[in-house]
Design an enzyme around this catalytic site. Sequence first.
Site, PDB file in Angstrom:
ATOM      1  N   HIS A 160       0.233   0.513   1.545  1.00 39.03           N
ATOM      2  CA  HIS A 160       1.001  -0.645   0.854  1.00 39.03           C
ATOM      3  C   HIS A 160       2.337  -0.625   1.269  1.00 39.03           C
ATOM      4  O   HIS A 160       3.019  -1.732   0.853  1.00 39.03           O
ATOM      5  CB  HIS A 160       0.631  -0.562  -0.392  1.00 39.03           C
ATOM      6  CG  HIS A 160       1.367   0.410  -1.359  1.00 39.03           C
ATOM      7  ND1 HIS A 160       1.017   1.615  -1.753  1.00 39.03           N
ATOM      8  CD2 HIS A 160       2.603   0.611  -1.834  1.00 39.03           C
ATOM      9  CE1 HIS A 160       1.721   2.302  -2.527  1.00 39.03           C
ATOM     10  NE2 HIS A 160       2.867   1.445  -2.454  1.00 39.03           N
ATOM     11  N   ASP A 220      -5.101   4.016   0.890  1.00 44.27           N
ATOM     12  CA  ASP A 220      -3.686   3.667   0.968  1.00 44.27           C
ATOM     13  C   ASP A 220      -2.772   4.539   1.624  1.00 44.27           C
ATOM     14  O   ASP A 220      -1.730   5.127   1.353  1.00 44.27           O
ATOM     15  CB  ASP A 220      -3.359   3.682  -0.432  1.00 44.27           C
ATOM     16  CG  ASP A 220      -1.895   2.928  -0.923  1.00 44.27           C
ATOM     17  OD1 ASP A 220      -1.561   2.294   0.109  1.00 44.27           O
ATOM     18  OD2 ASP A 220      -1.076   3.332  -1.722  1.00 44.27           O
ATOM     19  N   SER A 239       6.914   5.720  -3.101  1.00 42.17           N
ATOM     20  CA  SER A 239       5.395   5.625  -2.370  1.00 42.17           C
ATOM     21  C   SER A 239       5.720   6.071  -1.180  1.00 42.17           C
ATOM     22  O   SER A 239       6.314   5.586  -0.226  1.00 42.17           O
ATOM     23  CB  SER A 239       4.940   3.915  -2.666  1.00 42.17           C
ATOM     24  OG  SER A 239       4.769   3.448  -3.721  1.00 42.17           O
TER      25      SER A 239
END
Length: 337
Positions: free
Chosen positions: A82, A112, A189
């Site tokens: 992402h 992911d 992230s």
Amino acid sequence: MLAVTPRFVLDEDAPVAPSAIPADGAGDAALLDAYSTAVTRVVEDVGPAVVKLTVAGRDNRRAGTGSGVIISPDGLVLTNSHVAGGARAIRVATQDGRDLSARLMGDDPDTDLALVRVDDPALLPAAKLGSSKALKRGQLVVAIGNPLGFESTVTAGVISALGRSLRAQTGRLIDDVIQTDAALNPGNSGGPLVASSGEVIGINTAVIMGAQGICFAVAANTAEVVLGELIRHGHVRRAFLGIGAQQIALPRRLVAALGLTAASGAMIASVDPEGPAAKAGLREGDVLVHLDGMPVTGADDVIRLMVSARIGRPLEATYLRGGRIDYASVTPTERKR
């Protein structure tokens, strides 16, 4: 019931060892030093391998940012799908001030994870991808990243839980997810979750909005499998049956009469007429209860079993039709991207 408040009495006659009495808080200081030493050592070892990614999308959207960790000196960077998925251009900023050009090698939205390659010639500091198999709850972990644009931020905490499942944006469950209370924020992230040994044991991926101290990382063992697939194929190969399924509860009498191990199965709601399941004779309304010797309690179990190792290999499917058990041999094909 009467509540009783316990009373504690100091036995003044009992001898106290001098070593048991910290002088001027020396015991607390020593404990703090040990904790600080472990964290600072991790930061010194792994911090230089953590980078900031600035990503421009193919659809000319505004550039986004995230974190990544260098896993080989020639410029392989592991991050989140992402963060880097669909990237048209990527810039990698290192902790020593270098701004490097990079490209997306491949990504896997189902876990992911994504792999980025630095194109500029450079010898880069790299972190070691460790094993997440022997982790324990309560173990010290350190998260390094660029939350909210603040580069090289370090937070520390413990592993709160292991073996969690997290649903990816594709709807597929990511298994073996690590839960931690090390503070994560947008921008973390793709950054590493690191054990006190200095090995990367997870890739930070998500937080629970509105919750305190509930954060998640994709386990290193999952990342290692995905990494190998991305390097070899540019994507993760998965098996395909050609069915749509949903979980359904089974009547207790039927479970007992047929000797099933679970009270639910995966009911086939749709069948691709050209897919492997249709060719094996499976049809809508059939309820899968075992596949390749593994119990199936719902659609997630079917998806979980569709790994690359099962492509082209005949699998025995045990299913219910009309209240009776039946069997079929089905050979999955590779799922189209």
